[in-house]
Write a protein that holds these residues in place. Sequence first.
Motif, PDB file in Angstrom:
ATOM      1  N   LEU A   1       0.825  -1.204   0.000  1.00  0.00           N
ATOM      2  CA  LEU A   1       0.000   0.000   0.000  1.00  0.00           C
ATOM      3  C   LEU A   1       0.864   1.261   0.000  1.00  0.00           C
ATOM      4  O   LEU A   1       0.534   2.257  -0.628  1.00  0.00           O
ATOM      5  N   GLU A   2       2.004   1.171   0.692  1.00  0.00           N
ATOM      6  CA  GLU A   2       2.927   2.307   0.714  1.00  0.00           C
ATOM      7  C   GLU A   2       3.483   2.567  -0.693  1.00  0.00           C
ATOM      8  O   GLU A   2       3.586   3.710  -1.136  1.00  0.00           O
ATOM      9  N   ALA A   3       3.830   1.479  -1.380  1.00  0.00           N
ATOM     10  CA  ALA A   3       4.368   1.602  -2.743  1.00  0.00           C
ATOM     11  C   ALA A   3       3.298   2.170  -3.679  1.00  0.00           C
ATOM     12  O   ALA A   3       3.589   2.949  -4.584  1.00  0.00           O
ATOM     13  N   GLU A   4       2.052   1.778  -3.447  1.00  0.00           N
ATOM     14  CA  GLU A   4       0.943   2.248  -4.276  1.00  0.00           C
ATOM     15  C   GLU A   4       0.720   3.750  -4.052  1.00  0.00           C
ATOM     16  O   GLU A   4       0.450   4.506  -4.978  1.00  0.00           O
ATOM     17  N   GLN A   5       0.864   4.158  -2.783  1.00  0.00           N
ATOM     18  CA  GLN A   5       0.727   5.577  -2.458  1.00  0.00           C
ATOM     19  C   GLN A   5       1.817   6.390  -3.151  1.00  0.00           C
ATOM     20  O   GLN A   5       1.572   7.456  -3.707  1.00  0.00           O
ATOM     21  N   PHE A   6       3.010   5.831  -3.118  1.00  0.00           N
ATOM     22  CA  PHE A   6       4.152   6.474  -3.777  1.00  0.00           C
ATOM     23  C   PHE A   6       3.862   6.639  -5.272  1.00  0.00           C
ATOM     24  O   PHE A   6       4.099   7.699  -5.855  1.00  0.00           O
ATOM     25  N   ALA A   7       3.301   5.564  -5.883  1.00  0.00           N
ATOM     26  CA  ALA A   7       2.988   5.608  -7.317  1.00  0.00           C
ATOM     27  C   ALA A   7       1.960   6.705  -7.604  1.00  0.00           C
ATOM     28  O   ALA A   7       2.091   7.457  -8.575  1.00  0.00           O
TER      29      ALA A   7
ATOM     30  N   ALA B   1      -5.108   3.742  -1.543  1.00  0.00           N
ATOM     31  CA  ALA B   1      -3.708   4.132  -1.326  1.00  0.00           C
ATOM     32  C   ALA B   1      -3.204   4.978  -2.494  1.00  0.00           C
ATOM     33  O   ALA B   1      -2.553   6.009  -2.301  1.00  0.00           O
ATOM     34  N   LEU B   2      -3.543   4.545  -3.707  1.00  0.00           N
ATOM     35  CA  LEU B   2      -3.109   5.262  -4.914  1.00  0.00           C
ATOM     36  C   LEU B   2      -3.641   6.695  -4.894  1.00  0.00           C
ATOM     37  O   LEU B   2      -2.918   7.661  -5.133  1.00  0.00           O
ATOM     38  N   LEU B   3      -4.934   6.820  -4.539  1.00  0.00           N
ATOM     39  CA  LEU B   3      -5.541   8.153  -4.535  1.00  0.00           C
ATOM     40  C   LEU B   3      -5.019   9.017  -3.389  1.00  0.00           C
ATOM     41  O   LEU B   3      -4.902  10.234  -3.533  1.00  0.00           O
TER      42      LEU B   3
END
Length: 401
Positions: free
Chosen positions: A133-139, A174-176
């Motif tokens: 989820l952290e990586a998705e947030q970063f993306a 997470a992405l948003l």
Amino acid sequence: MKTIFPLTLIAILLGLAPLRAQELLGIDISQRCIYTGEAMDEELYRFPRDERVDKWIRDIAEASGAPLDFEVVQTNVENISAVLDGEKRYLLYSLDFIEKSNEMLAVAALAHEIGHHACGHTFDETRRTAEELEAEQFAGYVLSKIGYDKQRMDMLIKLAPSAYDIPRQERRTALLEGFDKAERALKIASLPFDNDPALQALTLPGFPWPPPSCHTRFELPEKTGAAFKTLGDADVRLRRALDAKGYSQRSYFSVPDGFALVTQLEQYNGEDGAVRNDRTRWLDYPKKENFDGVMDYLKSLVMPQKGYFRLFVFVVTDRGFGGSAQRVSKAEATAWLSQGFNKLPASLAAANWSTGYGITALVYEFEVPESNRKPKQQCPTPHIDAQTHLKKSGIAAGLGL
Ligand SMILES: [Zn+2]
């Protein structure tokens, strides 16, 4: 002779580089994330890198401030993968996947995997969901900064695989979240005046309170604030002192009854705390015009040498505070800069500087040892005290200390 020489050189180079058998990569891929979450072929070969992908990687690093402290390899991986083999990090990509994907999916997948490295992830199964989820947030943060439209994020979630059994909805959230964070930062940067009502509508993010432990602190003498009428006056004084010494990137957070100003992470001279007058000073935030700094950074990792990093947090409040038991990692401290506002909101700036207000400087130090490249916080005994840091950085002089 002049015209013959380059031709001769080319002939020699061609002669020296006969077609070689594919080079086996030979790395341990057990600690990894692969974008689709599927199994991975153990036998990986190294192929020549692709210029377009290299450029995307540079764009992602620049948009996020992530250090390029991993080796990029084009290989026969299924799509995109981040690998941690011992201390060394790799970003593996399949040119075939890149060519078959649309550009947004390719960039999102690269950003997701680079995000794992930027956050210092270990790919431990027990931390899998949190790290994903952290990586998705970063993306999401990167895609927003690069200029993708928010409407397209839903399309991306449909295109992207739901790896590691993480529900699509959670990935989307997470992405948003990451996307919104970047958008908020952009919004603030584009506001022409800091009394713009749009800025007031945004809430200043809070600094961890009480501040994480293992810092050294120095209370600025009362006389520093003798002429201040508002918290904004304190901000102006701090900003001038910081600008004069090159600390141009900084971030604001709210604290009880006041604010905290966090400076950019800086490499300093470990022997005496002095400012480094070379390009290695701001390695964690490579700027476009100074991309060479990244190469020096990579070299400095390959040729081991001890490094010291610090950041200053100026806390302006009338409240007393201690330190919390919680520590802070270098990655978290670096993230402070991208999370906060880049201006002090006008409502806080207008607040009265009344009796009891003061400025406390906190210095967080990190050491990158020679043998083990993982940065660690200087704790419990700090390397240099806060007052010395302020003096040696030149900030003290700017503050009239
Ligand atoms: Zn992942």
